[in-house]
Design a protein around this motif. Structure first.
Motif, mmCIF file in Angstrom:
data_model
loop_
_atom_site.group_PDB
_atom_site.id
_atom_site.type_symbol
_atom_site.label_atom_id
_atom_site.label_comp_id
_atom_site.label_asym_id
_atom_site.label_seq_id
_atom_site.Cartn_x
_atom_site.Cartn_y
_atom_site.Cartn_z
ATOM 1 N N THR A 168 0.840 -1.204 0.000
ATOM 2 C CA THR A 168 0.000 0.000 0.000
ATOM 3 C C THR A 168 0.875 1.254 0.000
ATOM 4 N N ALA A 169 2.077 1.124 -0.605
ATOM 5 C CA ALA A 169 3.023 2.249 -0.626
ATOM 6 C C ALA A 169 3.240 2.804 0.777
ATOM 7 N N ASP A 170 3.472 1.866 1.707
ATOM 8 C CA ASP A 170 3.657 2.236 3.116
ATOM 9 C C ASP A 170 2.471 3.021 3.662
ATOM 10 N N GLY A 171 1.271 2.610 3.259
ATOM 11 C CA GLY A 171 0.056 3.216 3.784
ATOM 12 C C GLY A 171 -0.414 4.461 3.058
ATOM 13 N N LYS A 172 0.259 4.828 1.963
ATOM 14 C CA LYS A 172 -0.108 6.058 1.251
ATOM 15 C C LYS A 172 -1.148 5.842 0.158
ATOM 16 N N SER A 173 -1.290 4.616 -0.358
ATOM 17 C CA SER A 173 -2.143 4.404 -1.530
ATOM 18 C C SER A 173 -3.581 4.036 -1.170
ATOM 19 N N CYS A 174 -3.854 3.771 0.092
ATOM 20 C CA CYS A 174 -5.233 3.483 0.503
ATOM 21 C C CYS A 174 -5.435 3.961 1.931
ATOM 22 N N SER A 175 -6.665 4.012 2.347
ATOM 23 C CA SER A 175 -6.981 4.468 3.689
ATOM 24 C C SER A 175 -6.505 3.468 4.738
ATOM 25 N N GLN A 176 -6.161 3.973 5.904
ATOM 26 C CA GLN A 176 -5.758 3.097 7.006
ATOM 27 C C GLN A 176 -6.890 2.142 7.376
ATOM 28 N N GLY A 177 -8.130 2.599 7.216
ATOM 29 C CA GLY A 177 -9.272 1.749 7.526
ATOM 30 C C GLY A 177 -9.348 0.534 6.626
ATOM 31 N N LEU A 178 -9.103 0.724 5.334
ATOM 32 C CA LEU A 178 -9.133 -0.398 4.396
ATOM 33 C C LEU A 178 -7.963 -1.327 4.654
ATOM 34 N N GLU A 179 -6.786 -0.766 4.845
ATOM 35 C CA GLU A 179 -5.631 -1.612 5.137
ATOM 36 C C GLU A 179 -5.869 -2.405 6.422
ATOM 37 N N GLY A 180 -6.459 -1.764 7.415
ATOM 38 C CA GLY A 180 -6.754 -2.452 8.666
ATOM 39 C C GLY A 180 -7.732 -3.593 8.475
ATOM 40 N N ALA A 181 -8.728 -3.398 7.602
ATOM 41 C CA ALA A 181 -9.698 -4.462 7.322
ATOM 42 C C ALA A 181 -9.023 -5.659 6.659
ATOM 43 N N MET A 182 -8.057 -5.382 5.767
ATOM 44 C CA MET A 182 -7.323 -6.464 5.107
ATOM 45 C C MET A 182 -6.439 -7.215 6.107
#
Length: 262
Positions: A168-182
């Protein structure tokens, strides 16, 4: 056509920039025999992700081989991983460091520009157009950039790669919420190993199009190919293995859609 595309109804676009195997005859004539195997292809992903179409996702997949031009590299050919070994926009060697071109036949700057216009740009124009269409329909969209690679490639990483490599480009390419869900979803299972933003943080597509503030949430998934296929030529698809990972992939895409619709 320079790509294969099916429009869906969900706020989800699955991109597969490295599944292509075609090389135009004029370029093929300049290549070494090793290129014929297309060894560095992201084999069989269109079949592995066949359920995405059934779900209603838009699916964009490449026709042209990365040996012609790499659709997941920036047009300026800058290194996405400074200090680390990578292949370029128009690769001159394979992942195993075999020379791709016959002596004196490597593409020059003019040839690279030609390939950018003819083969790279159509894929990206379609990707941008579909993201814009889905944004207009839904307000937010998930861009899932699907990749796979052999589980051991000493040129790029030591030892065996984790099964699932999310970027996720170190969290830059998507929301923290979506990354957290994954993270929550893959952490709830113990069959497959995983890492976020490890060796693979996302290529050009993830980094360039991912724009959480603008409604585009991009995630790259680089899978170890041993999860669903034989890694030695002729690289056969293994339905018995694929059937074990597909339920998790379906869950991940479903959770991403659920998140973006919330």
């Amino acid at each position: 056509m320079d790509f294969r595309f099916e429009a869906g109804k969900l706020p989800l676009l699955v991109s597969m920039p490295h599944v292509g195997t075609d090389i135009p005859d004029d370029v093929a004539a300049s290549l070494m025999p090793c290129a014929a195997a297309r060894a560095d292809t992201d084999w069989h992903l269109t079949g592995l992700y066949g359920f995405a179409r059934e779900m209603g996702a838009s699916v964009l997949s490449a026709r042209w081989s990365r040996y012609l031009i790499d659709l997941n590299r920036p047009p300026e050919n800058t290194n996405l991983y400074p200090g680390q070994d990578t292949t370029g926009l128009c690769p001159v060697d394979t992942f195993g460091r075999e020379r791709l071109y016959r002596e004196g036949m490597e593409p020059d700057e003019a040839e690279v520009r030609r390939r950018l216009e003819l083969y790279w740009r159509p894929y990206h124009n379609q990707l941008r157009a579909e993201l814009d269409r889905l944004l207009a329909l839904h307000g937010k969209v998930v861009l899932w950039d699907a990749h796979s690679i052999a589980s051991t490639v000493p040129r790029f990483f030591e030892g065996r790669l984790p099964d699932l490599n999310f970027g996720t480009a170190d969290g830059k390419s998507c929301s923290q919420g979506l990354e957290g869900a994954m993270i929550k979803l893959v952490d709830s299972q113990d069959q497959f190993s995983f890492v976020f933003n490890g060796r693979f943080k996302g290529g050009h597509i993830t980094r360039f199009y991912g724009n959480p503030a603008g409604g585009v949430h991009a995630i790259q998934l680089e899978m170890a190919q041993c999860l669903y296929m034989n890694e030695a030529a002729p690289f056969e698809y293994r339905p018995d293995l694929a059937g074990q990972i597909q339920p998790l992939l379906r869950e991940l895409l479903g959770a991403a859609v659920e998140w973006v619709r919330a």
